[in-house]
Write a protein that holds these residues in place. Structure first.
Motif, mmCIF file in Angstrom:
data_model
loop_
_atom_site.group_PDB
_atom_site.id
_atom_site.type_symbol
_atom_site.label_atom_id
_atom_site.label_comp_id
_atom_site.label_asym_id
_atom_site.label_seq_id
_atom_site.Cartn_x
_atom_site.Cartn_y
_atom_site.Cartn_z
ATOM 1 N N LEU A 1 1.066 -1.062 0.307
ATOM 2 C CA LEU A 1 0.174 0.009 -0.037
ATOM 3 C C LEU A 1 0.725 1.276 -0.248
ATOM 4 O O LEU A 1 2.024 1.328 0.520
ATOM 5 N N GLY A 2 0.584 1.975 -0.697
ATOM 6 C CA GLY A 2 0.948 4.026 -1.164
ATOM 7 C C GLY A 2 1.174 4.536 -0.273
ATOM 8 O O GLY A 2 -0.512 4.077 0.568
ATOM 9 N N ARG A 3 1.467 5.256 -0.212
ATOM 10 C CA ARG A 3 1.074 6.842 0.842
ATOM 11 C C ARG A 3 0.018 7.489 0.838
ATOM 12 O O ARG A 3 -0.679 7.907 1.636
ATOM 13 N N ASN A 4 -0.452 7.289 -0.464
ATOM 14 C CA ASN A 4 -1.665 7.826 -0.616
ATOM 15 C C ASN A 4 -3.548 7.380 0.000
ATOM 16 O O ASN A 4 -4.407 7.459 -0.486
ATOM 17 N N ARG A 5 -2.540 5.702 0.959
ATOM 18 C CA ARG A 5 -3.522 4.778 1.006
ATOM 19 C C ARG A 5 -4.809 4.550 -0.105
ATOM 20 O O ARG A 5 -5.886 3.842 0.028
ATOM 21 N N VAL A 6 -4.713 4.362 -1.403
ATOM 22 C CA VAL A 6 -5.807 4.168 -2.221
ATOM 23 C C VAL A 6 -4.518 3.806 -3.395
ATOM 24 O O VAL A 6 -4.540 2.132 -3.599
ATOM 25 N N ASP A 7 -3.036 3.627 -3.520
ATOM 26 C CA ASP A 7 -2.767 3.024 -4.567
ATOM 27 C C ASP A 7 -2.145 1.974 -4.022
ATOM 28 O O ASP A 7 -1.089 2.093 -2.893
ATOM 29 N N TRP A 8 -1.722 0.960 -5.293
ATOM 30 C CA TRP A 8 -1.072 0.134 -4.270
ATOM 31 C C TRP A 8 0.031 -0.782 -5.106
ATOM 32 O O TRP A 8 -0.303 -0.674 -6.467
ATOM 33 N N TYR A 9 1.485 -1.271 -4.747
ATOM 34 C CA TYR A 9 3.079 -1.352 -6.052
ATOM 35 C C TYR A 9 2.936 -3.022 -5.518
ATOM 36 O O TYR A 9 3.160 -2.911 -4.527
ATOM 37 N N TYR A 10 3.289 -3.191 -7.173
ATOM 38 C CA TYR A 10 4.215 -4.449 -6.592
ATOM 39 C C TYR A 10 5.798 -4.186 -8.170
ATOM 40 O O TYR A 10 5.033 -4.089 -9.454
ATOM 41 N N LYS A 11 6.616 -4.231 -7.134
ATOM 42 C CA LYS A 11 8.219 -4.887 -8.338
ATOM 43 C C LYS A 11 7.933 -5.710 -9.049
ATOM 44 O O LYS A 11 7.944 -6.761 -8.291
ATOM 45 N N ALA A 12 7.512 -6.281 -10.399
ATOM 46 C CA ALA A 12 7.483 -7.030 -10.774
ATOM 47 C C ALA A 12 9.173 -7.763 -11.415
ATOM 48 O O ALA A 12 9.785 -6.668 -11.944
ATOM 49 N N THR A 13 9.299 -9.070 -11.635
ATOM 50 C CA THR A 13 11.112 -9.039 -11.938
ATOM 51 C C THR A 13 10.601 -9.142 -14.217
ATOM 52 O O THR A 13 11.593 -8.910 -14.383
ATOM 53 N N ALA A 14 9.386 -9.393 -14.414
ATOM 54 C CA ALA A 14 9.468 -9.349 -15.934
ATOM 55 C C ALA A 14 8.082 -9.299 -16.336
ATOM 56 O O ALA A 14 7.212 -9.470 -15.540
ATOM 57 N N LEU A 15 7.882 -8.661 -17.513
ATOM 58 C CA LEU A 15 6.645 -7.977 -17.384
ATOM 59 C C LEU A 15 6.261 -9.285 -19.363
ATOM 60 O O LEU A 15 6.910 -8.101 -19.737
ATOM 61 N N PRO A 16 6.799 -10.089 -19.741
ATOM 62 C CA PRO A 16 6.744 -10.530 -21.026
ATOM 63 C C PRO A 16 5.165 -9.892 -21.853
ATOM 64 O O PRO A 16 4.318 -9.984 -21.315
ATOM 65 N N ALA A 17 5.810 -9.761 -23.080
ATOM 66 C CA ALA A 17 5.059 -9.382 -24.009
ATOM 67 C C ALA A 17 3.783 -10.071 -24.156
ATOM 68 O O ALA A 17 4.147 -11.516 -24.164
ATOM 69 N N GLY A 18 2.682 -10.557 -24.460
ATOM 70 C CA GLY A 18 1.611 -10.931 -25.179
ATOM 71 C C GLY A 18 0.747 -11.718 -23.627
ATOM 72 O O GLY A 18 0.140 -12.557 -24.127
ATOM 73 N N GLY A 19 1.399 -11.536 -23.038
ATOM 74 C CA GLY A 19 0.980 -11.787 -21.357
ATOM 75 C C GLY A 19 0.173 -11.153 -20.826
ATOM 76 O O GLY A 19 -0.461 -10.078 -21.663
ATOM 77 N N LYS A 20 -0.432 -11.216 -19.275
ATOM 78 C CA LYS A 20 -0.786 -10.451 -18.360
ATOM 79 C C LYS A 20 -1.244 -11.015 -17.725
ATOM 80 O O LYS A 20 0.344 -11.536 -16.635
#
Length: 179
Positions: A140-159
């Motif tokens: 949860l971010g400081r604004n209490r609305v946005d949530w953050y996730y650090k992804a290792t890879a975001l493959p094209a064509g995926g979801k």
């Protein structure tokens, strides 16, 4: 419905008078009303679905009331004429809303709201073949609305699949296709 004022007899009376009238107190006011009976109409499909949803919400709320901290949280949200159980049922009746999923570099940012609060957000990254690459809890971010996730890879064509959950356990799922 009649609101009774300055009647010493009615100040002490609560309950049913015969089969016709009911006297009760709500928000400090004494109310006298015609007693309603059960409906003679067959319930519609929407009514049956709403009843089922309310039964589930009520069961979830009863479980929530067993935790003193959560009960105190709901009590703090209650207004006049409401209690912690009313607030827990209201929360359990509605799922959180995922308003937006966006990508900032390799980070997935999820905007999720709920009338009370979003308890957790899980992010799953799936490749083009549907194989789960990674998953984890967003922070949860400081604004209490946005949530953050650090992804290792975001493959094209995926979801990216996001699951938001509120305190009673109601979930909302939303997907973002990766290009």
């Amino acid at each position: 419905m009649a609101i009774v004022k300055d009647n010493i007899l009615m100040q002490l009376v609560r309950g049913t008078l015969g089969k016709h009238y009911i006297i009760y107190e709500r928000n400090g006011q004494i109310i006298m009303a015609v007693k309603r009976g059960p409906s003679r109409k067959k319930p519609t499909q929407k009514q049956l679905e709403a009843r089922h949803k309310m039964t589930i919400a009520s069961a979830r709320a009863q479980v929530m009331m067993a935790d003193p901290e959560i009960k105190a949280y709901y009590q703090s949200m209650a207004g006049p004429g409401q209690n912690a159980y009313n607030m827990a049922v209201k929360d359990a009746y509605r799922s959180p809303e995922i308003q937006n999923i966006r990508l900032e570099n390799e980070e997935v940012v999820v905007t999720a709201k709920n009338e009370f609060r979003v308890a957790e957000v899980e992010v799953k990254v799936v490749d083009a073949e549907g194989v789960l690459i990674e998953s984890g809890q967003a922070v949860l971010g400081r604004n209490r609305v946005d949530w953050y996730y650090k992804a290792t890879a975001l493959p094209a064509g995926g979801k990216v699949i996001v699951v938001a959950e509120n305190l009673p356990g109601c979930q909302t799922v939303k997907e973002l296709l990766l290009t």
